[in-house]
Scaffold this motif. Structure first.
Motif, PDB file in Angstrom:
ATOM      1  N   ARG A   1      -0.308   3.575  -3.184  1.00  0.00           N
ATOM      2  CA  ARG A   1      -1.530   4.326  -2.899  1.00  0.00           C
ATOM      3  C   ARG A   1      -1.522   5.761  -3.429  1.00  0.00           C
ATOM      4  O   ARG A   1      -2.573   6.322  -3.727  1.00  0.00           O
ATOM      5  N   HIS A   2      -0.334   6.379  -3.557  1.00  0.00           N
ATOM      6  CA  HIS A   2      -0.283   7.780  -3.969  1.00  0.00           C
ATOM      7  C   HIS A   2       0.151   7.974  -5.425  1.00  0.00           C
ATOM      8  O   HIS A   2       0.361   9.113  -5.854  1.00  0.00           O
TER       9      HIS A   2
ATOM     10  N   ASP B   1      -6.828   4.570  -1.559  1.00  0.00           N
ATOM     11  CA  ASP B   1      -6.193   5.476  -0.601  1.00  0.00           C
ATOM     12  C   ASP B   1      -6.589   5.059   0.811  1.00  0.00           C
ATOM     13  O   ASP B   1      -7.638   5.450   1.324  1.00  0.00           O
TER      14      ASP B   1
ATOM     15  N   PRO C   1     -11.091   1.741  -4.346  1.00  0.00           N
ATOM     16  CA  PRO C   1     -10.612   0.446  -4.837  1.00  0.00           C
ATOM     17  C   PRO C   1     -11.694  -0.453  -5.444  1.00  0.00           C
ATOM     18  O   PRO C   1     -11.413  -1.612  -5.744  1.00  0.00           O
TER      19      PRO C   1
ATOM     20  N   TYR D   1      -8.448  -1.245   0.451  1.00  0.00           N
ATOM     21  CA  TYR D   1      -8.149  -2.202  -0.611  1.00  0.00           C
ATOM     22  C   TYR D   1      -9.354  -3.115  -0.821  1.00  0.00           C
ATOM     23  O   TYR D   1     -10.253  -3.209   0.040  1.00  0.00           O
TER      24      TYR D   1
ATOM     25  N   ILE E   1      -5.580  -1.556  -4.720  1.00  0.00           N
ATOM     26  CA  ILE E   1      -5.174  -0.646  -3.649  1.00  0.00           C
ATOM     27  C   ILE E   1      -5.801   0.730  -3.878  1.00  0.00           C
ATOM     28  O   ILE E   1      -5.676   1.316  -4.961  1.00  0.00           O
TER      29      ILE E   1
ATOM     30  N   ASN F   1      -3.200  -0.250  -8.384  1.00  0.00           N
ATOM     31  CA  ASN F   1      -3.768   0.868  -7.640  1.00  0.00           C
ATOM     32  C   ASN F   1      -4.846   1.564  -8.454  1.00  0.00           C
ATOM     33  O   ASN F   1      -4.849   1.510  -9.687  1.00  0.00           O
TER      34      ASN F   1
ATOM     35  N   GLY G   1      -8.435   6.646  -5.582  1.00  0.00           N
ATOM     36  CA  GLY G   1      -8.532   6.333  -4.162  1.00  0.00           C
ATOM     37  C   GLY G   1      -9.619   5.337  -3.836  1.00  0.00           C
ATOM     38  O   GLY G   1      -9.661   4.786  -2.738  1.00  0.00           O
TER      39      GLY G   1
ATOM     40  N   GLN H   1       0.805  -1.216   0.000  1.00  0.00           N
ATOM     41  CA  GLN H   1       0.000   0.000   0.000  1.00  0.00           C
ATOM     42  C   GLN H   1       0.840   1.269   0.000  1.00  0.00           C
ATOM     43  O   GLN H   1       0.541   2.231  -0.709  1.00  0.00           O
TER      44      GLN H   1
END
Length: 232
Positions: free
Chosen positions: A126-127, A220, A188, A223, A218, A182, A186, A122
């Motif tokens: 995530r970003h 933000d 999932p 998940y 994934i 991902n 944000g 993650q």
């Protein structure tokens, strides 16, 4: 004194990217390029060439960081600006890196649940502002033995081809594979494309005897496991 003064003036005019120590202190080592990290090891360059420029020349000479790490002492000292001491320091640094990697391999992560996958990946995914499709390759004990980014961009079954996924799995003698990617939004929640890719990979894995254990998306701070959702 005149020489020292000249050096000080010269350093003031060095671009920010040519001063990797300052960048490391400000942003952290993970944000530095290979050339910047090597420049810190080198400490100084040559006349009219900064350590960063020397590092760039080293990487260009040996192809990439992997080629440089394999260079012999004689090959390193053949490069202008690399004397015997710098060559030894570079070799010691790369050997230390290899030993850290070997230690990490001996501390392999075991995947038991989807949240183990999320906890492992993650922070890395995530970003990101683009979708990254990543595969984790596991042995018979469900330990992670490798990781590979297969594709970057919008997920589509025609682009994420089983050939690429399982070629890497076979190369590593993997018993099974876990895929993940991902969602830059944000959220999932799996899309139709995510489900289609999962089913295609599952069928391909069954044919060649390498199981697709899960496909984890994934978001933000969250998940979704397509296995838990019933798609595997």
């Amino acid at each position: 004194m005149a020489h020292e003064k000249c050096n000080k003036i010269h350093m003031k005019n060095v671009p920010y990217y040519d001063r990797p120590r300052e960048r490391l202190l400000r942003e952290g080592a993970a944000y530095l390029s290979d050339a910047e990290l090597i420049a810190i090891m080198l400490r100084t360059g040559r006349e009219k060439e900064t350590a960063f420029q020397l590092a760039q020349r080293l990487l260009a000479t040996f192809g990439d960081i992997g080629g440089l790490a394999q260079a012999s002492h004689a090959e390193l000292t053949d490069i202008k600006g690399i004397g015997p001491v710098k060559a030894i320091e570079l070799q010691a640094s790369f050997e230390l890196g290899r030993r850290v990697l070997e230690f990490s391999r001996n501390q392999r992560t075991t995947i038991r649940l989807p949240r183990d996958v999320a906890n492992l990946m993650q922070h890395e995914l995530r970003h990101l502002t683009q979708e990254h499709f990543v595969c984790l390759f596991l042995n018979t004990k469900n330990q992670v033995i490798g990781k590979q980014t297969i594709f970057v961009g919008s997920l589509d079954a025609s682009i994420v081809h089983p050939r690429e996924v399982f070629k890497e799995a076979i190369k590593r003698s993997s018993a099974s594979v876990i895929c993940l990617h991902n969602h830059p939004s944000g959220d999932p929640t799996p899309s139709r494309e995510d489900i289609a890719v999962t089913r295609t990979l599952k069928e391909a894995g069954e044919l060649i005897g390498i199981s697709l254990l899960d496909h984890v998306i994934i978001g933000d701070g969250s998940y979704v496991s397509l296995k838990e959702q019933g798609y595997l």
